[in-house]
Design a protein around this motif. Structure first.
Motif, PDB file in Angstrom:
ATOM      1  N   ILE A 566       0.821  -1.209   0.000  1.00  0.00           N
ATOM      2  CA  ILE A 566       0.000   0.000   0.000  1.00  0.00           C
ATOM      3  C   ILE A 566       0.853   1.257   0.000  1.00  0.00           C
ATOM      4  O   ILE A 566       0.532   2.234  -0.688  1.00  0.00           O
ATOM      5  N   MET A 569       1.928   2.066  -3.427  1.00  0.00           N
ATOM      6  CA  MET A 569       0.804   2.615  -4.186  1.00  0.00           C
ATOM      7  C   MET A 569       0.559   4.075  -3.804  1.00  0.00           C
ATOM      8  O   MET A 569       0.321   4.924  -4.674  1.00  0.00           O
ATOM      9  N   SER A 585      -7.855   3.787  -8.486  1.00  0.00           N
ATOM     10  CA  SER A 585      -7.120   2.862  -7.627  1.00  0.00           C
ATOM     11  C   SER A 585      -7.927   1.598  -7.406  1.00  0.00           C
ATOM     12  O   SER A 585      -9.147   1.659  -7.198  1.00  0.00           O
ATOM     13  N   ARG A 587      -7.811  -1.566  -4.869  1.00  0.00           N
ATOM     14  CA  ARG A 587      -7.176  -2.066  -3.652  1.00  0.00           C
ATOM     15  C   ARG A 587      -8.038  -3.136  -3.009  1.00  0.00           C
ATOM     16  O   ARG A 587      -9.218  -3.272  -3.327  1.00  0.00           O
ATOM     17  N   ARG A 595     -14.909  -0.992  -6.764  1.00  0.00           N
ATOM     18  CA  ARG A 595     -13.897  -1.566  -7.644  1.00  0.00           C
ATOM     19  C   ARG A 595     -14.360  -1.551  -9.098  1.00  0.00           C
ATOM     20  O   ARG A 595     -13.617  -1.168  -9.998  1.00  0.00           O
ATOM     21  N   CYS A 613      -2.880  -0.323  -9.174  1.00  0.00           N
ATOM     22  CA  CYS A 613      -3.521  -1.567  -8.746  1.00  0.00           C
ATOM     23  C   CYS A 613      -2.652  -2.342  -7.759  1.00  0.00           C
ATOM     24  O   CYS A 613      -1.429  -2.398  -7.891  1.00  0.00           O
ATOM     25  N   SER A 614      -3.322  -2.984  -6.819  1.00  0.00           N
ATOM     26  CA  SER A 614      -2.660  -3.918  -5.919  1.00  0.00           C
ATOM     27  C   SER A 614      -2.376  -5.214  -6.664  1.00  0.00           C
ATOM     28  O   SER A 614      -3.275  -5.782  -7.294  1.00  0.00           O
TER      29      SER A 614
END
Length: 717
Positions: A566, A569, A585, A587, A595, A613-614
């Motif tokens: 995180i 990011m 974003s 996450r 999302r 993006c995670s």
């Protein structure tokens, strides 16, 4: 006068005669010695799966049994008895060393007897090979009657919920309609292969890529007319062929198409073709919304409902129930009694750990469905079914009903029996691989079935960490290597060996590295270790990677930026904002609605430049083909995770070549991790695609990276 050759031949005959007499007293010992070396070799490569664990258990049992026999045999001389016990001690020593390498084996050493049918067959076969005469009750081994485990394990019984709408559905239809085709199973006929241990050979057949062809069953040709696509949509030819197989009656599949080839759409349409409603889809949390959309898109006449939390808002009269792995445990009870006629497990490699509650929940529900319905539709979806070892297939095969973990199921056993071969025949392995594939493995690669889909390229961009922070990272790497090297030297010295500069004992390198890895996992982020080091590398690369992504965006348009942590990011988003770039974003802490809104904005809004993006939360089930460039700011620990991330862009609907830019911190462990990730691609290529790829270690990337650091510190890299 005898010649030197004659004398040598005479001496050789004497040695053989002596060995024969020695083995005549205990012909089982050479067999045990050979088997224990096989187990030891597997353990050294990190491939000690269920089959070799059973082998380990049987060896331990037979060593105890043989030691007792030798001690009690009055026909054996004192000298011969001492020699035989010494040889048995040698086998026991190897067992102990192997158990020290994998401590989960220690409990198997304490078992008094090998009780499972597989273990009993293994023991019987080895004794017969040694020439032993066994009583009739040990020659015929029958499988124990299966004990049906409850669909709700005791560990989660108190978490069960029943949504109000489900009660309404039960009241509207209080009796579950019986499946009249589901009859009591007939006694299974005795087959030629019943006496053989088969799981090990089946895994070996895939591990070696036996046969050399891609692991995909023969599918029917593309039908003349598309009878499935709703107005405005079109099923692709490779999807049509899969659906034709469903139409012809095939009902269990490992759909292992490469990511981006439309596995979700194929599953939704397969349920329609098979009329497999109610259908349950168990999926990662991040794709629940996308699954509901795909049901509406491809089968608009069907209703889908998403189960969240306790399910208070679900539509219990829906045709498709979509639940994520994390909340499935609360809903096992009512799902098990709903009368499901099909089940899909998306990203099925999530269930590979059979000891996890997640895996047990999925397998319990699958078992209940097979109890209630004859030939239910069972689909396991994953573009990356193998992560570290070919036995990753185990849980998936169990879910599909092809095996029960100890032996093949009746349908697969019949196909293996039809080969006319046994594991003693070299030709058995390609034939066995083909038999498993014919059960329903479907594997298509983009380059084979989507000629109009652009290629993808992974390009590495080394960056220099020249500031004080970068220097501290390199210093921490050296200190970690020296810490492990000091431990290595202590072990060598305690053993009485000399430490040789530029050389390293591989077994001790592995032992020290494994110990460091376990301590690192236990320590978490509270101490300097390989995990905190890699995280610091990611933090150091964050702005450099973001700056490159910003420059890239100005020349190519939309870019997808992946990071693992995180804080990386956050740093990237701050950099993009300062550059005047609008971002979205993705996450792990977002709701499904938020999302999907972010995905839609990225794909449809021309003002959204970059999606941050995670790597773990957005690496599956997300379509972002509005971009053709991906920036990987941090590396994953698995090749599969990297592939999944890139394939968010490289998928059906993409019109341009895809490039993934990996940001690599030069002169750090980052470079080795990238190399190790690439080497892991070989397992799937060999097992699934029949490619001639050299076998690589199945060690985790973390362990391999630590071993590299240690060898480097010892001057033996």
């Amino acid at each position: 006068m005898p010649t030197m050759a004659t004398a040598a031949a005479t001496a050789n005959r004497r040695r053989k005669s002596s060995s024969a007499r020695r083995d005549d007293d205990a012909p089982l010992i050479p067999i045990l010695a050979r088997k224990v070396r096989e187990v030891e070799a597997k353990a050294q490569r990190g491939k000690l799966g269920p089959t070799n664990r059973v082998k380990f258990q049987v060896i331990a049992f037979l060593v105890r049994e043989e030691r007792a026999r030798v001690k009690a045999d009055e026909n054996v001389s004192t000298a011969a008895r001492a020699e035989l016990l010494k040889r048995l001690d040698g086998v026991a020593t190897i067992l102990a060393k192997t158990a020290a390498r994998d401590t989960s084996l220690i409990q198997l050493l304490e078992v008094d007897q090998a009780t499972s049918p597989v273990a009993k067959r293994m023991r019987r076969d080895w004794l017969l090979e040694s020439g032993a005469e066994l009583p009739e009750d040990e020659l015929i081994i029958t499988d124990a009657a299966p004990v049906q485990s409850p669909v709700v394990p005791a560990a989660v019984a108190d978490r069960q919920v029943t949504p109000p709408q489900v009660l309404a559905r039960r009241e509207a239809n209080p009796f579950l309609a019986p499946d009249l085709e589901l009859r009591a199973p007939h006694p299974t006929p005795r087959r030629r292969l019943d006496g053989w241990e088969l799981m090990g050979p089946l895994y070996k057949a895939f591990e070696t890529g036996a046969g050399g062809a891609a692991a995909s069953m023969e599918l029917p040709p593309v039908p003349e007319f598309d009878r499935l696509s709703p107005k405005g949509l079109e099923v692709m030819p490779h999807q049509s062929r899969f659906l034709e197989a469903v139409r012809e009656g095939h009902r269990s599949f490992l759909l292992a198409d490469e990511p981006g080839l439309g596995k979700t759409a194929q599953s939704v349409l397969a349920a329609s073709v098979a009329n497999a409603y109610p259908l349950l889809a168990v999926v990662p949390n991040v794709v629940k919304m996308n699954w509901a959309r795909e049901v509406e898109r491809w089968t608009p006449q069907r209703r889908a409902t998403v189960i969240s939390g306790d399910g208070d808002q679900i539509d219990a009269f829906a045709d498709v129930f979509i639940v994520n792995y994390e909340v499935l445990d609360r809903h096992l009870s009512w799902l098990g009694s709903l009368g499901l006629r099909g089940m899909v497990v998306d990203e099925a490699h999530f269930i590979k750990n059979l000891s996890s509650q997640r895996s047990q929940n999925v397998l319990a529900l699958a078992g209940r469905i097979r109890e209630q319905v004859r030939d239910p539709l069972m689909l396991a979806l994953t573009g990356t079914p193998l992560i570290n070892d070919v036995e990753d297939f185990d849980a998936i095969w169990r879910f599909l009903g092809w095996t029960n973990g100890e032996k093949p199921g009746p349908a697969l056993m019949e196909r293996l029996d039809e080969t006319g071969l046994t594991p003693a025949d070299k030709a058995f392995y390609p034939a066995a691989r083909d038999a498993v594939i014919s059960m329903g493995i479907v594997r298509r690669k983009k380059k084979d079935v989507a000629a109009d889909l652009p290629d993808k390229l992974v390009a590495d961009l080394p960056v220099q960490l020249d500031d004080e922070y970068g220097r501290s990272i390199r210093q921490a790497e050296q200190e970690l290597g020296e810490r492990m090297a000091a431990r290595y030297r202590r072990i060598i010295e305690a053993r009485g060996d000399r430490v040789l500069i530029g050389e390293a004992d591989d077994d001790i390198v592995r032992l020290v590295s494994s110990q460091e890895l376990e301590e690192s996992k236990a320590a978490g982020t509270g101490a300097e270790n390989v995990f905190t080091m890699v995280r610091r590398i990611g933090q150091a690369k964050a702005v450099l990677a973001a700056d490159y992504a910003a420059q890239l965006q100005r020349s190519v348009g939309k870019v997808v930026f992946f990071a693992k942590h995180i804080d990386v990011m956050d740093a990237a988003e701050a950099h993009f904002a300062s550059a005047g770039l609008r971002t979205v974003s993705l996450r792990g802490d977002q709701s499904s609605t938020a999302r999907q809104e972010a995905i839609d904005a990225f794909n449809n809004d021309p003002d959204v430049a970059i999606a941050v993006c995670s790597l773990t939360a957005a690496g599956v089930g997300v379509n972002m083909q509005a971009a053709s460039n991906v920036v990987l700011a941090e590396l994953s620990w698995t090749a599969a995770e990297q592939t999944q991330a890139i394939d968010r862009v490289h998928r059906i609907g993409q019109e341009e070549p895809v490039t993934a830019w990996r940001i690599i911190a030069a002169h750090t462990i980052d470079t080795k991790i990238a190399e190790l990730i690439d080497s892991k691609q070989g397992l799937a290529a060999r097992a699934l695609d029949g490619e001639a790829v050299d076998p690589t270690s199945s060690d985790s990337v973390q362990l391999s990276a630590l071993m590299h650091l240690l060898r480097q510190a010892l001057g033996a890299a």
